[in-house]
Design a protein around this motif. Sequence first.
Motif, PDB file in Angstrom:
ATOM      1  N   LYS A 277       1.116  -1.344  -0.086  1.00  0.00           N
ATOM      2  CA  LYS A 277       0.035  -0.311   0.014  1.00  0.00           C
ATOM      3  C   LYS A 277       1.320   1.242   0.310  1.00  0.00           C
ATOM      4  O   LYS A 277       0.722   2.367  -0.638  1.00  0.00           O
ATOM      5  CB  LYS A 277      -0.768  -0.056   1.426  1.00  0.00           C
ATOM      6  CG  LYS A 277      -2.238   0.955   1.523  1.00  0.00           C
ATOM      7  CD  LYS A 277      -2.746   0.929   2.591  1.00  0.00           C
ATOM      8  CE  LYS A 277      -3.764   2.167   2.037  1.00  0.00           C
ATOM      9  NZ  LYS A 277      -3.234   3.679   2.473  1.00  0.00           N
TER      10      LYS A 277
ATOM     11  N   LEU B 226      -8.023  -3.398  -5.097  1.00  0.00           N
ATOM     12  CA  LEU B 226      -7.363  -4.135  -4.470  1.00  0.00           C
ATOM     13  C   LEU B 226      -6.015  -4.982  -4.858  1.00  0.00           C
ATOM     14  O   LEU B 226      -4.668  -4.569  -5.835  1.00  0.00           O
ATOM     15  CB  LEU B 226      -7.727  -5.916  -4.009  1.00  0.00           C
ATOM     16  CG  LEU B 226      -8.505  -5.122  -2.336  1.00  0.00           C
ATOM     17  CD1 LEU B 226      -9.097  -6.810  -2.015  1.00  0.00           C
ATOM     18  CD2 LEU B 226      -7.856  -4.612  -1.373  1.00  0.00           C
TER      19      LEU B 226
ATOM     20  N   THR C  75      -5.104  -8.530  -2.357  1.00  0.00           N
ATOM     21  CA  THR C  75      -3.817  -7.526  -2.644  1.00  0.00           C
ATOM     22  C   THR C  75      -2.640  -8.647  -3.057  1.00  0.00           C
ATOM     23  O   THR C  75      -2.017  -8.592  -3.493  1.00  0.00           O
ATOM     24  CB  THR C  75      -3.139  -6.705  -2.058  1.00  0.00           C
ATOM     25  OG1 THR C  75      -4.530  -5.582  -1.892  1.00  0.00           O
ATOM     26  CG2 THR C  75      -2.439  -5.624  -2.363  1.00  0.00           C
TER      27      THR C  75
END
Length: 357
Positions: A218, A251, A336
Motif C-alpha cells: 500500500k 485491491l 492484494t
Amino acid sequence: MKKIVPYLLVTLFILAVSGCGNSGNSSETERDTGHDQSDITDRNEPISITDTAEAKESAPGQPQNDTAVQTTGTPVVYMTTDISSEGLMAVYEKLGASPSGKVAVKLSTGEPGSNYLRTDLIGELVQSLDATIVECNTAYGGSRANTALHYEVAREHGYTEIADVDIMDEDGSMTLPVEGGDNLTENYVGKNFASYDYYVILSHFKGHAMAGFGGAIKNISIGIASAEGKSHIHSGGTGGNMWGGEQDAFLESMAEAGKSVTDYLDGNILYINVMNRLSVDCDCDGNPAEPDMHDIGILASFDPVALDQACVDLVYGAEDGQSLIDRIESRNGLHTLEQAEKIGLGSREYQLVKMDD
C-alpha cells in the motif's frame, strides 16, 4: 469480483467525518468474504533460518554477500521484536543494503491523532541515510489534502525536525507505465518521485478501512501515488468515482501500481514494516480504534510481497489478532497479495530470520 456498495455507504459517511475511514469501534460487524484462517496457515508456514545461512547470488539491487535470497531462491524477511530505534537500525543493517545517491524515506505522515510512526523511533535511521522524508497528498480531504496544510502536519509530527520533507505531488504528477496489469495501464505518482535514486519504504503495518490492511504494498502504491493517482487506483483504473469501484479491482490496482514503482526503480528500493499499535484503522484516520492486540516487532525485506505476507501470517498466528483478521477478511484484503504475486511484484513464500533467536 466483489462489489463494495454495502460497505460503501458506511465508508462515505465516516469519510465525511474523519477524512479516510474511522471504524470507531474494532468490534464492528464485518462482511463475510468466505475466507477463513486456514487460508493463511495452510498456505504457507514461515520457515525460520539462521542468519549465517549460505546465500544465493542476489537479485538486482541486493547485496551479493547478504542472506537476502537463500539457495532456494526464496526471499528472506528479517524480524526483531525490539521496537526501538536500535531495533530498527539493526533490522535495516541486516539487509546489508548500500543506498547511494539521493535517498528518500517514504512513510505516511499520518492524520493528527493517528498512530503514525514517531520520530524517536525512526529519526536515527532517517538521519543515518541523510534521507528526505517523502509523501504525497491525500485525495479524500482531511488535513493532508492541501500541500501547505500537509507540510504543517509534517512539522507538527516532528518530521521536519529530523529531515527535509518533500510532498512529491506538490507540483502535480508524473506517469509510470503499468506492465501486465488487469486494471491499470498507467500509474500517476508525485512529480518529484524521479528526483530520488533510492527508496526506503518505511511502513506502519496496521488495518485499513478499505484495503483491509496497509503495509509495504500500500505504501508504494496509494502512498507514492499523487492525489490524482490515488483516485485512479481506487476506481480500479476506470476513472470513475473513487469510492464506487469494485473492491477486487481496487485491491488489484494497488498491486499493479506498486509493480510500476518497483519496475521504475529497478532494485533501488527496500522495505521495512513496523508492527506496533496494531489498530484495525490506518494512519489516515485521525480517530482510530484502539489496538486490542500486542505489538509484534519490526520486519524488513527486499521483497514487499514476502514482507506483507509475513506480517499477515504473524497477525493470523497471534492469540489476540482476531479483530485485525476480521478487518482483513471483511475487505478481502488477501487478494492484494494474490494479485501482487500473480503479476510478479514478489513472492508470498518467504523464509523468516528471527534476529532475536
